[in-house]
Scaffold this motif. Sequence first.
Motif, PDB file in Angstrom:
ATOM      1  N   UNK A   1       0.848  -1.186   0.000  1.00 61.33           N
ATOM      2  CA  UNK A   1       0.000   0.000   0.000  1.00 61.33           C
ATOM      3  C   UNK A   1       0.892   1.248   0.000  1.00 61.33           C
ATOM      4  N   UNK A   2       0.583   2.193  -0.825  1.00 62.66           N
ATOM      5  CA  UNK A   2       1.376   3.408  -0.976  1.00 62.66           C
ATOM      6  C   UNK A   2       1.087   4.383   0.165  1.00 62.66           C
ATOM      7  N   UNK A   3       2.119   5.136   0.504  1.00 63.88           N
ATOM      8  CA  UNK A   3       1.974   6.157   1.532  1.00 63.88           C
ATOM      9  C   UNK A   3       1.355   7.398   0.904  1.00 63.88           C
ATOM     10  N   UNK A   4       0.348   7.940   1.546  1.00 65.27           N
ATOM     11  CA  UNK A   4      -0.320   9.129   1.009  1.00 65.27           C
ATOM     12  C   UNK A   4       0.390  10.388   1.488  1.00 65.27           C
ATOM     13  N   UNK A   5       0.095  11.453   0.788  1.00 67.90           N
ATOM     14  CA  UNK A   5       0.658  12.745   1.173  1.00 67.90           C
ATOM     15  C   UNK A   5       0.225  13.125   2.580  1.00 67.90           C
ATOM     16  N   UNK A   6      -1.013  12.836   2.940  1.00 63.37           N
ATOM     17  CA  UNK A   6      -1.514  13.148   4.288  1.00 63.37           C
ATOM     18  C   UNK A   6      -0.750  12.353   5.344  1.00 63.37           C
ATOM     19  N   UNK A   7      -0.415  11.087   5.020  1.00 66.74           N
ATOM     20  CA  UNK A   7       0.379  10.281   5.952  1.00 66.74           C
ATOM     21  C   UNK A   7       1.758  10.902   6.164  1.00 66.74           C
ATOM     22  N   UNK A   8       2.350  11.342   5.065  1.00 66.62           N
ATOM     23  CA  UNK A   8       3.675  11.969   5.152  1.00 66.62           C
ATOM     24  C   UNK A   8       3.616  13.267   5.947  1.00 66.62           C
ATOM     25  N   UNK A   9       2.571  14.060   5.712  1.00 65.92           N
ATOM     26  CA  UNK A   9       2.407  15.312   6.463  1.00 65.92           C
ATOM     27  C   UNK A   9       2.276  15.034   7.959  1.00 65.92           C
ATOM     28  N   UNK A  10       1.493  14.035   8.305  1.00 65.62           N
ATOM     29  CA  UNK A  10       1.312  13.692   9.721  1.00 65.62           C
ATOM     30  C   UNK A  10       2.633  13.240  10.329  1.00 65.62           C
ATOM     31  N   UNK A  11       3.385  12.459   9.578  1.00 64.92           N
ATOM     32  CA  UNK A  11       4.682  11.991  10.085  1.00 64.92           C
ATOM     33  C   UNK A  11       5.650  13.155  10.290  1.00 64.92           C
ATOM     34  N   UNK A  12       5.668  14.072   9.331  1.00 62.66           N
ATOM     35  CA  UNK A  12       6.541  15.249   9.447  1.00 62.66           C
ATOM     36  C   UNK A  12       6.138  16.079  10.667  1.00 62.66           C
ATOM     37  N   UNK A  13       4.847  16.286  10.879  1.00 60.45           N
ATOM     38  CA  UNK A  13       4.402  17.048  12.056  1.00 60.45           C
ATOM     39  C   UNK A  13       4.845  16.345  13.342  1.00 60.45           C
ATOM     40  N   UNK A  14       4.732  15.021  13.377  1.00 61.43           N
ATOM     41  CA  UNK A  14       5.169  14.269  14.551  1.00 61.43           C
ATOM     42  C   UNK A  14       6.655  14.414  14.790  1.00 61.43           C
ATOM     43  N   UNK A  15       7.441  14.335  13.726  1.00 67.10           N
ATOM     44  CA  UNK A  15       8.898  14.489  13.856  1.00 67.10           C
ATOM     45  C   UNK A  15       9.277  15.904  14.272  1.00 67.10           C
ATOM     46  N   UNK A  16       8.584  16.892  13.731  1.00 65.80           N
ATOM     47  CA  UNK A  16       8.850  18.281  14.124  1.00 65.80           C
ATOM     48  C   UNK A  16       8.535  18.492  15.600  1.00 65.80           C
ATOM     49  N   UNK A  17       7.431  17.910  16.048  1.00 70.79           N
ATOM     50  CA  UNK A  17       7.048  18.026  17.452  1.00 70.79           C
ATOM     51  C   UNK A  17       8.088  17.370  18.350  1.00 70.79           C
ATOM     52  N   UNK A  18       8.543  16.185  17.948  1.00 66.31           N
ATOM     53  CA  UNK A  18       9.559  15.480  18.732  1.00 66.31           C
ATOM     54  C   UNK A  18      10.867  16.275  18.763  1.00 66.31           C
ATOM     55  N   UNK A  19      11.238  16.857  17.625  1.00 65.39           N
ATOM     56  CA  UNK A  19      12.457  17.670  17.558  1.00 65.39           C
ATOM     57  C   UNK A  19      12.347  18.881  18.481  1.00 65.39           C
ATOM     58  N   UNK A  20      11.173  19.518  18.517  1.00 67.89           N
ATOM     59  CA  UNK A  20      10.977  20.678  19.386  1.00 67.89           C
ATOM     60  C   UNK A  20      11.095  20.278  20.857  1.00 67.89           C
ATOM     61  N   UNK A  21      10.480  19.137  21.232  1.00 66.77           N
ATOM     62  CA  UNK A  21      10.574  18.671  22.623  1.00 66.77           C
ATOM     63  C   UNK A  21      12.015  18.358  22.993  1.00 66.77           C
ATOM     64  N   UNK A  22      12.742  17.754  22.055  1.00 66.16           N
ATOM     65  CA  UNK A  22      14.153  17.435  22.307  1.00 66.16           C
ATOM     66  C   UNK A  22      14.954  18.715  22.506  1.00 66.16           C
ATOM     67  N   UNK A  23      14.708  19.703  21.680  1.00 64.69           N
ATOM     68  CA  UNK A  23      15.398  20.992  21.806  1.00 64.69           C
ATOM     69  C   UNK A  23      15.085  21.642  23.164  1.00 64.69           C
ATOM     70  N   UNK A  24      13.829  21.578  23.576  1.00 63.85           N
ATOM     71  CA  UNK A  24      13.445  22.139  24.873  1.00 63.85           C
ATOM     72  C   UNK A  24      14.126  21.381  26.018  1.00 63.85           C
ATOM     73  N   UNK A  25      14.214  20.052  25.897  1.00 63.09           N
ATOM     74  CA  UNK A  25      14.885  19.251  26.921  1.00 63.09           C
ATOM     75  C   UNK A  25      16.367  19.603  27.025  1.00 63.09           C
ATOM     76  N   UNK A  26      17.017  19.744  25.877  1.00 62.53           N
ATOM     77  CA  UNK A  26      18.440  20.091  25.874  1.00 62.53           C
ATOM     78  C   UNK A  26      18.642  21.483  26.477  1.00 62.53           C
TER      79      UNK A  26
END
Length: 66
Positions: A1-26
């Motif tokens: 099954x192919x990954x949709x653009x919406x799936x990719x957008x959701x994944x990017x938002x999740x990664x951005x959120x995780x990166x922000x939390x990591x930056x705040x922790x550091x």
Amino acid sequence: MATTFADLEARVRGLESRAQRTEEDVTAIVTTVIETRDDVRWLKRAVQALLDHAGVVVEPDEPNGE
């Protein structure tokens, strides 16, 4: 099954959120280190004075951490 653009957008938002939390922790860790630096220095001197008074000799750690 192919990954949709919406799936990719959701994944990017999740990664951005995780990166922000990591930056705040550091940032919080660095802030804590800076704020407690003088307390740590005082504590090291106090412990060394107590060891000297008790005649206890502690070998320094190796420079490479072993």
